[in-house]
Write a protein that holds these residues in place. Structure first.
Motif, mmCIF file in Angstrom:
data_model
loop_
_atom_site.group_PDB
_atom_site.id
_atom_site.type_symbol
_atom_site.label_atom_id
_atom_site.label_comp_id
_atom_site.label_asym_id
_atom_site.label_seq_id
_atom_site.Cartn_x
_atom_site.Cartn_y
_atom_site.Cartn_z
ATOM 1 N N ALA A 1 0.841 -1.211 0.000
ATOM 2 C CA ALA A 1 0.000 0.000 0.000
ATOM 3 C C ALA A 1 0.870 1.254 0.000
ATOM 4 C CB ALA A 1 -0.929 -0.009 1.212
ATOM 5 N N LEU A 2 1.942 1.242 0.781
ATOM 6 C CA LEU A 2 2.861 2.384 0.802
ATOM 7 C C LEU A 2 3.550 2.549 -0.544
ATOM 8 C CD1 LEU A 2 4.440 1.867 4.341
ATOM 9 C CD2 LEU A 2 3.075 3.850 3.623
ATOM 10 N N HIS A 3 3.937 1.428 -1.164
ATOM 11 C CA HIS A 3 4.600 1.489 -2.469
ATOM 12 C C HIS A 3 3.655 2.065 -3.528
ATOM 13 C CE1 HIS A 3 7.235 0.508 -5.752
ATOM 14 N NE2 HIS A 3 6.254 -0.135 -6.345
ATOM 15 N N ARG A 4 2.398 1.590 -3.531
ATOM 16 C CA ARG A 4 1.415 2.112 -4.499
ATOM 17 C C ARG A 4 1.188 3.604 -4.294
ATOM 18 N NH1 ARG A 4 -1.241 -2.635 -3.279
ATOM 19 N NH2 ARG A 4 -2.597 -1.575 -1.766
ATOM 20 N N LEU A 5 1.092 4.001 -3.037
ATOM 21 C CA LEU A 5 0.868 5.407 -2.729
ATOM 22 C C LEU A 5 1.990 6.262 -3.318
ATOM 23 C CD1 LEU A 5 -0.486 7.751 -1.190
ATOM 24 C CD2 LEU A 5 0.716 6.993 0.866
ATOM 25 N N SER A 6 3.224 5.850 -3.104
ATOM 26 C CA SER A 6 4.358 6.659 -3.586
ATOM 27 C C SER A 6 4.411 6.715 -5.106
ATOM 28 C CB SER A 6 5.679 6.120 -3.028
ATOM 29 O OG SER A 6 5.939 4.823 -3.519
ATOM 30 N N THR A 7 4.052 5.613 -5.780
ATOM 31 C CA THR A 7 4.116 5.627 -7.247
ATOM 32 C C THR A 7 3.005 6.484 -7.852
ATOM 33 O OG1 THR A 7 2.830 3.564 -7.350
ATOM 34 C CG2 THR A 7 5.218 3.355 -7.422
ATOM 35 N N ASN A 8 1.947 6.745 -7.080
ATOM 36 C CA ASN A 8 0.845 7.580 -7.569
ATOM 37 C C ASN A 8 1.026 9.058 -7.231
ATOM 38 O OD1 ASN A 8 -0.674 5.529 -8.777
ATOM 39 N ND2 ASN A 8 -1.532 4.903 -6.815
ATOM 40 N N LEU A 9 2.084 9.406 -6.523
ATOM 41 C CA LEU A 9 2.351 10.804 -6.170
ATOM 42 C C LEU A 9 3.470 11.356 -7.051
ATOM 43 C CD1 LEU A 9 2.474 10.612 -2.244
ATOM 44 C CD2 LEU A 9 0.622 11.560 -3.652
ATOM 45 N N PRO A 10 3.467 12.682 -7.300
ATOM 46 C CA PRO A 10 4.661 13.283 -7.905
ATOM 47 C C PRO A 10 5.865 13.022 -6.995
ATOM 48 C CG PRO A 10 2.843 14.870 -7.790
ATOM 49 C CD PRO A 10 2.421 13.670 -6.994
ATOM 50 N N ARG A 11 7.034 12.877 -7.596
ATOM 51 C CA ARG A 11 8.231 12.609 -6.795
ATOM 52 C C ARG A 11 8.547 13.814 -5.902
ATOM 53 N NH1 ARG A 11 13.321 9.895 -6.704
ATOM 54 N NH2 ARG A 11 15.036 11.322 -6.268
ATOM 55 N N PRO A 12 8.645 13.607 -4.586
ATOM 56 C CA PRO A 12 8.924 14.743 -3.695
ATOM 57 C C PRO A 12 10.329 15.310 -3.907
ATOM 58 C CG PRO A 12 8.116 12.826 -2.468
ATOM 59 C CD PRO A 12 8.468 12.355 -3.838
ATOM 60 N N LYS A 13 10.450 16.614 -3.673
ATOM 61 C CA LYS A 13 11.778 17.240 -3.648
ATOM 62 C C LYS A 13 12.453 16.972 -2.306
ATOM 63 C CE LYS A 13 11.400 20.908 -6.987
ATOM 64 N NZ LYS A 13 12.354 20.126 -7.762
ATOM 65 N N ALA A 14 11.621 16.793 -1.263
ATOM 66 C CA ALA A 14 12.117 16.461 0.069
ATOM 67 C C ALA A 14 10.949 15.884 0.858
ATOM 68 C CB ALA A 14 12.683 17.690 0.778
ATOM 69 N N ILE A 15 11.269 15.228 1.971
ATOM 70 C CA ILE A 15 10.257 14.604 2.831
ATOM 71 C C ILE A 15 10.504 15.073 4.266
ATOM 72 C CG2 ILE A 15 9.288 12.409 3.651
ATOM 73 C CD1 ILE A 15 10.551 11.121 1.077
ATOM 74 N N VAL A 16 9.442 15.507 4.933
ATOM 75 C CA VAL A 16 9.530 15.911 6.339
ATOM 76 C C VAL A 16 8.634 14.981 7.153
ATOM 77 C CG1 VAL A 16 9.135 17.754 8.020
ATOM 78 C CG2 VAL A 16 9.978 18.316 5.712
ATOM 79 N N VAL A 17 9.200 14.323 8.158
ATOM 80 C CA VAL A 17 8.468 13.335 8.954
ATOM 81 C C VAL A 17 8.484 13.727 10.428
ATOM 82 C CG1 VAL A 17 8.215 10.881 9.545
ATOM 83 C CG2 VAL A 17 9.258 11.526 7.350
ATOM 84 N N MET A 18 7.289 13.755 11.046
ATOM 85 C CA MET A 18 7.215 13.819 12.514
ATOM 86 C C MET A 18 6.944 12.405 13.006
ATOM 87 S SD MET A 18 4.644 15.842 15.137
ATOM 88 C CE MET A 18 5.391 17.466 15.037
ATOM 89 N N SER A 19 7.860 11.855 13.775
ATOM 90 C CA SER A 19 7.767 10.465 14.227
ATOM 91 C C SER A 19 7.433 10.394 15.712
ATOM 92 C CB SER A 19 9.097 9.738 13.969
ATOM 93 O OG SER A 19 9.168 8.525 14.696
ATOM 94 N N SER A 20 6.617 9.409 16.056
ATOM 95 C CA SER A 20 6.275 9.153 17.459
ATOM 96 C C SER A 20 7.491 8.746 18.280
ATOM 97 C CB SER A 20 5.223 8.042 17.536
ATOM 98 O OG SER A 20 5.695 6.884 16.872
ATOM 99 N N HIS A 21 8.588 8.389 17.616
ATOM 100 C CA HIS A 21 9.765 7.882 18.336
ATOM 101 C C HIS A 21 10.823 8.951 18.614
ATOM 102 C CE1 HIS A 21 8.388 3.757 18.400
ATOM 103 N NE2 HIS A 21 7.941 3.955 17.178
ATOM 104 N N TRP A 22 10.485 10.220 18.333
ATOM 105 C CA TRP A 22 11.377 11.307 18.752
ATOM 106 C C TRP A 22 10.584 12.278 19.618
ATOM 107 C CZ3 TRP A 22 14.356 15.295 15.218
ATOM 108 C CH2 TRP A 22 15.220 16.055 16.017
ATOM 109 N N GLU A 23 10.375 11.899 20.863
ATOM 110 C CA GLU A 23 9.748 12.810 21.818
ATOM 111 C C GLU A 23 10.848 13.687 22.428
ATOM 112 O OE1 GLU A 23 6.174 11.147 24.130
ATOM 113 O OE2 GLU A 23 7.539 9.436 23.935
ATOM 114 N N SER A 24 10.567 14.979 22.521
ATOM 115 C CA SER A 24 11.591 15.913 22.989
ATOM 116 C C SER A 24 10.952 16.979 23.871
ATOM 117 C CB SER A 24 12.280 16.576 21.799
ATOM 118 O OG SER A 24 11.325 17.336 21.074
ATOM 119 N N ASN A 25 11.764 17.615 24.703
ATOM 120 C CA ASN A 25 11.267 18.721 25.523
ATOM 121 C C ASN A 25 11.116 19.982 24.678
ATOM 122 O OD1 ASN A 25 11.089 17.177 27.881
ATOM 123 N ND2 ASN A 25 13.277 17.416 28.257
#
Length: 259
Positions: free
Chosen positions: A28-52
């Motif tokens: 599903a992730l692979h299909r999603l990416s092939t149906n989108l224009p190619r990003p110039k960059a990707i910004v991710v907020m992850s649950s595994h980087w909790e910070s003060n």
């Protein structure tokens, strides 16, 4: 050159095993990416980087971090060597400062599995710059939503914005030995509530997370739901890209947010 507007996404990244056992979500992730224009960059907020403080990765070549224990050895051999982008990090620091948000650069933070596991299926060549945003511990759902709204204009610069967490996340109630275990009603009811209100544009019902039925059982701690609030801020029109459960109660939904 004409820039295309990308959506914002919420991705349930599941267990680190998704990297080597894609189940339904990897395709599903692979299909999603092939149906989108190619990003110039990707910004991710992850649950595994909790910070003060509120932080952004600013290194040009962040390391791949295997931030988990007790999994099969092949998982620890995987690298996701996508570059960073100090220039885009600086642009985002300036953007947030104009809204009185202080965003701090962090040049030492490695890339956790909430970032590289889903991207492995979306952009396996690891040739698109990736930046990671931290999840500020004290931020309310409304503040995370506002952070998503501030960052949303980057979508028009062909930058893909992702909140990476999990629609349900109670590890103590999973059927670890049975990926096809029956989905308990407390998990499906929670997921259906969120999906219904997103689909109908009733974002305030999701932001009022304390009132969602069975929220404590699905999220004993909030960090895997919090990136959804961020993703919701990136677009007012929501659609479901994928929906499934793994190991019984682990929701693997992917949501898309457009304007």
């Amino acid at each position: 050159m004409h820039l295309q507007t990308l959506p914002g996404l919420f991705i349930s990244h599941g267990s680190p095993m998704l990297a080597i056992d894609p189940e339904q979500v990897g395709p599903a992730l692979h299909r999603l990416s092939t149906n989108l224009p190619r990003p110039k960059a990707i910004v991710v907020m992850s649950s595994h980087w909790e910070s003060n403080a509120f932080e952004i990765s600013s290194h040009s070549r962040p390391e791949t971090w295997h931030d988990f224990r007790g999994f099969p050895e092949p998982l620890y051999q995987i690298r996701y060597p996508a570059p960073g982008s100090p220039a885009l990090a600086e642009q985002m620091i300036q953007l947030f400062s104009s809204y009185d948000f202080v965003l701090h650069p962090n040049s030492t933070r490695p890339r956790d599995h909430g970032v590289w596991v889903p991207l492995l299926h979306m952009y396996p060549d690891a040739d698109i710059p990736v930046l990671e945003l931290s999840l500020p511990r004290q931020a309310t759902a409304e503040q995370l939503f506002e952070i998503g709204q501030i960052i949303a204009p980057l979508r028009q610069q062909q930058i893909l914005i992702i909140g990476s967490g999990s629609i349900t996340h109670n590890l103590s109630e999973l059927s670890w030995q049975d990926p096809n275990a029956q989905v308990p009603s407390w998990a499906s009811d929670f997921r259906n509530y969120v999906a219904y209100h997103l689909k109908h544009g009733l974002y305030e019902k999701v932001l009022a997370w304390q009132s969602i039925p069975e929220v404590q059982r699905n999220h004993p701690s909030l960090e895997h739901l919090a990136p959804l609030f961020f993703a919701m801020g990136t677009g007012s029109i929501s659609s479901i890209v994928h929906s499934s459960f793994s190991m019984g109660a682990l929701g693997m939904d992917i949501y898309r947010f457009d304007s």
